[in-house]
Design a protein around this motif. Structure first.
Motif, short mmCIF file in Angstrom:
data_model
loop_
_atom_site.label_atom_id
_atom_site.label_comp_id
_atom_site.label_asym_id
_atom_site.label_seq_id
_atom_site.Cartn_x
_atom_site.Cartn_y
_atom_site.Cartn_z
N ILE A 72 -2.11 -18.82 43.76
CA ILE A 72 -1.24 -18.92 42.01
C ILE A 72 -2.55 -18.89 40.94
O ILE A 72 -2.50 -19.02 39.85
CB ILE A 72 -0.11 -20.35 41.89
CG1 ILE A 72 1.04 -19.59 42.47
CG2 ILE A 72 0.74 -20.89 40.23
CD1 ILE A 72 1.82 -20.74 42.78
N LEU A 73 -3.25 -19.92 41.28
CA LEU A 73 -4.12 -21.15 40.30
C LEU A 73 -5.18 -19.77 40.35
O LEU A 73 -5.73 -19.79 39.08
CB LEU A 73 -5.71 -21.67 41.16
CG LEU A 73 -3.83 -23.48 41.09
CD1 LEU A 73 -5.55 -24.02 42.10
CD2 LEU A 73 -4.28 -24.19 39.95
N ILE A 74 -5.34 -18.76 41.29
CA ILE A 74 -6.14 -17.87 40.71
C ILE A 74 -5.94 -16.74 39.64
O ILE A 74 -6.67 -15.72 38.67
CB ILE A 74 -6.69 -16.82 42.11
CG1 ILE A 74 -7.53 -18.00 43.25
CG2 ILE A 74 -7.48 -15.59 41.90
CD1 ILE A 74 -7.85 -17.33 44.81
N ARG A 75 -4.95 -16.08 40.45
CA ARG A 75 -3.28 -15.24 39.33
C ARG A 75 -3.38 -15.79 37.47
O ARG A 75 -3.67 -14.71 37.30
CB ARG A 75 -2.34 -15.28 39.85
CG ARG A 75 -2.43 -14.48 41.50
CD ARG A 75 -0.78 -14.15 41.78
NE ARG A 75 -0.76 -13.52 42.63
CZ ARG A 75 0.47 -12.96 44.00
NH1 ARG A 75 1.97 -13.41 43.05
NH2 ARG A 75 0.40 -12.82 44.48
N ALA A 76 -3.67 -17.16 37.62
CA ALA A 76 -3.38 -17.75 36.34
C ALA A 76 -4.87 -17.83 35.88
O ALA A 76 -5.26 -18.03 34.42
CB ALA A 76 -2.97 -19.36 36.83
N GLY A 77 -6.47 -17.22 36.59
CA GLY A 77 -7.70 -17.43 35.60
C GLY A 77 -8.01 -18.69 35.66
O GLY A 77 -8.85 -18.83 34.84
N SER A 78 -7.92 -19.54 36.12
CA SER A 78 -8.19 -20.55 36.52
C SER A 78 -9.35 -21.24 37.46
O SER A 78 -9.48 -20.76 37.83
CB SER A 78 -6.92 -21.98 36.23
OG SER A 78 -6.34 -22.04 37.63
N ASP A 79 -9.91 -22.03 36.73
CA ASP A 79 -11.15 -22.55 37.48
C ASP A 79 -10.47 -23.33 38.61
O ASP A 79 -10.35 -24.61 38.18
CB ASP A 79 -12.26 -23.83 36.88
CG ASP A 79 -12.89 -24.25 37.66
OD1 ASP A 79 -13.18 -24.64 39.36
OD2 ASP A 79 -14.54 -24.20 36.92
N VAL A 80 -10.05 -22.86 39.97
CA VAL A 80 -9.91 -23.22 41.76
C VAL A 80 -10.25 -24.68 41.34
O VAL A 80 -9.39 -25.94 41.20
CB VAL A 80 -9.81 -22.59 41.51
CG1 VAL A 80 -9.59 -23.03 43.61
CG2 VAL A 80 -9.33 -21.08 42.30
N SER A 81 -11.28 -25.09 41.62
CA SER A 81 -11.84 -26.20 41.82
C SER A 81 -11.03 -27.43 40.58
O SER A 81 -11.15 -28.04 41.05
CB SER A 81 -13.87 -25.83 42.00
OG SER A 81 -13.74 -25.46 42.48
N THR A 82 -10.83 -27.27 39.45
CA THR A 82 -11.41 -28.39 38.19
C THR A 82 -10.26 -28.53 38.71
O THR A 82 -9.06 -29.66 37.64
CB THR A 82 -12.12 -27.81 37.14
OG1 THR A 82 -12.96 -27.48 37.29
CG2 THR A 82 -11.19 -28.68 36.12
N MET A 83 -8.89 -27.26 38.57
CA MET A 83 -7.31 -27.63 38.69
C MET A 83 -7.00 -28.11 39.29
O MET A 83 -6.35 -29.25 39.23
CB MET A 83 -6.78 -26.36 38.27
CG MET A 83 -7.03 -25.64 36.88
SD MET A 83 -6.83 -26.73 35.54
CE MET A 83 -4.76 -27.73 36.26
N ILE A 84 -7.79 -27.99 41.33
CA ILE A 84 -7.17 -28.54 41.97
C ILE A 84 -7.94 -30.11 41.97
O ILE A 84 -6.76 -30.99 42.09
CB ILE A 84 -8.53 -28.45 43.29
CG1 ILE A 84 -7.09 -27.14 43.63
CG2 ILE A 84 -8.08 -29.06 44.61
CD1 ILE A 84 -8.03 -26.39 45.05
N ILE A 85 -9.11 -30.89 41.23
CA ILE A 85 -8.73 -32.05 41.08
C ILE A 85 -8.18 -32.73 39.94
O ILE A 85 -7.69 -33.40 40.69
CB ILE A 85 -10.93 -32.53 40.47
CG1 ILE A 85 -11.11 -31.76 41.88
CG2 ILE A 85 -11.14 -33.50 40.28
CD1 ILE A 85 -12.60 -31.79 40.98
N ALA A 86 -7.82 -31.91 39.33
CA ALA A 86 -6.73 -32.86 37.57
C ALA A 86 -5.21 -33.01 38.34
O ALA A 86 -4.59 -33.60 38.39
CB ALA A 86 -6.57 -31.97 36.65
N LEU A 87 -5.12 -31.38 39.08
CA LEU A 87 -3.50 -31.36 39.74
C LEU A 87 -3.64 -32.54 41.15
O LEU A 87 -2.40 -33.37 41.55
CB LEU A 87 -3.14 -29.95 40.24
CG LEU A 87 -2.55 -29.74 39.24
CD1 LEU A 87 -2.84 -28.02 39.94
CD2 LEU A 87 -1.30 -29.54 38.38
N SER A 88 -4.49 -32.90 41.67
CA SER A 88 -4.78 -34.09 43.46
C SER A 88 -4.59 -35.89 42.01
O SER A 88 -3.76 -36.33 42.88
CB SER A 88 -5.73 -33.89 43.94
OG SER A 88 -6.18 -32.92 44.40
#
Length: 312
Positions: free
Chosen positions: A83-99
């Motif tokens: 889902i993160l890849i399909r959204a075109g987001s920075d995966v590492s950054t979004m995982i830190i923020a969502l965690s």
């Protein structure tokens, strides 16, 4: 005469949930190939996630990992990453923020052995948030997770990161002990604990083994829960043998029951298996009779399969 008592709203919700779960099971099992486990063998948390059509598709696409069925962590991780890849987001950054957001929403007490400074990470400003509706719903106070399992996943990877950072240490074992104590009385924390164990085993199997083999790992909570997760490390002969030796401690009833829920001790213990069975019965008596009978049936059922594989 028919009972005309109307169903309560709770009964209606339970019936609807059961119907949706049954529909997901039919779709999964109809489409599955030999590479996939049966729906009934999926962890209950993943089964609930699979009732959502998008996640059902993503979970099904995960297949197997290294020629074995994927763990709950690997299945959910596959969904999140996709889902993160399909959204075109920075995966590492979004995982830190969502965690970070998941920790704040979960109410889970981070193990104190991880350090007070790590108890609540600093949030700061939220990064630009793409449309991640399958994962979270945007709200002013921060993203709200669309499913409890997704929130548990993000909490788990944060805790797993901290434990892995501690390495082979007393603090790492104490952290998992602390989390296991919470998991005993909370279904949500139990889900987080299982994902943490899977994540550690996936990323650092030697650390997972070191924790399981540590004499400090709790025989009444931590080890039984780790065995229930049944990761490759927890099924290894070395870990099973170590747990079997600890079964004769007075507070090891739950550990013994966890071992008896699988036929693994027979192969791991070899010639000492019969002695272990008798010693276990002497130690716990009637408290494990039913568990032992079920275990012996599993072990006998597994023997013909093993023999057939040897012949072929």
């Amino acid at each position: 005469m028919l009972d005309a008592t109307p169903a309560t709203s709770q009964q209606v919700r339970l019936l609807m949930a059961a119907a949706v779960l049954e529909q997901a099971r039919r779709v999964w099992d109809t489409a599955r190939t030999p590479d996939h486990v049966a729906f009934a063998d999926l962890p209950s948390s993943v089964q609930r996630l699979a009732t959502l059509p998008l996640y059902l598709t993503l979970l099904h696409s995960a297949g197997r990992i290294d020629d074995r069925p994927a763990t709950a962590y690997q299945l959910v991780d596959h969904c999140v990453q996709s889902i993160l890849i399909r959204a075109g987001s920075d995966v590492s950054t979004m995982i830190i923020a969502l965690s970070d957001s998941a920790i704040r929403q979960s109410g889970v007490l981070l193990p104190s052995s991880l350090g007070l400074s790590e108890k609540l990470p600093s949030r700061g400003a939220w990064p630009p948030m793409p449309d991640l509706t399958p994962l979270v719903l945007p709200e002013q106070a921060g993203p709200r997770f669309s499913h409890a399992v997704i929130r548990e996943y993000f909490v788990a990877i944060h805790i797993a990161d901290l434990i892995i950072h501690k390495g082979r240490s007393v603090a790492a074992v104490e952290a998992l002990n602390d989390l296991a104590e919470q998991a005993v009385s909370s279904a949500s924390v139990r889900g987080i604990f299982e994902l943490v164990v899977c994540a550690i085993d996936e990323r650092d199997p030697s650390l997972a083994a070191a924790i399981a083999l540590s004499p400090m790992a709790g025989p009444d909570t931590t080890l039984p829960l780790m065995l229930c997760v049944a990761t490759p490390t927890m099924r290894s002969p070395e870990v099973v043998q170590s747990c079997a030796r600890r079964c004769h401690q007075p507070n090891a009833l739950e550990l013994t029951r966890s071992l008896l829920s699988s036929p693994a001790p027979a192969a791991a213990l070899g010639e000492t298996y019969s002695e272990w069975v008798l010693s276990t019965l002497r130690t716990f008596g009637a408290a494990v009779w039913r568990d032992m009978l079920s275990h012996l049936e599993q072990t006998l059922d597994a023997e013909p399969v093993k023999s057939t594989e040897t012949i072929s």
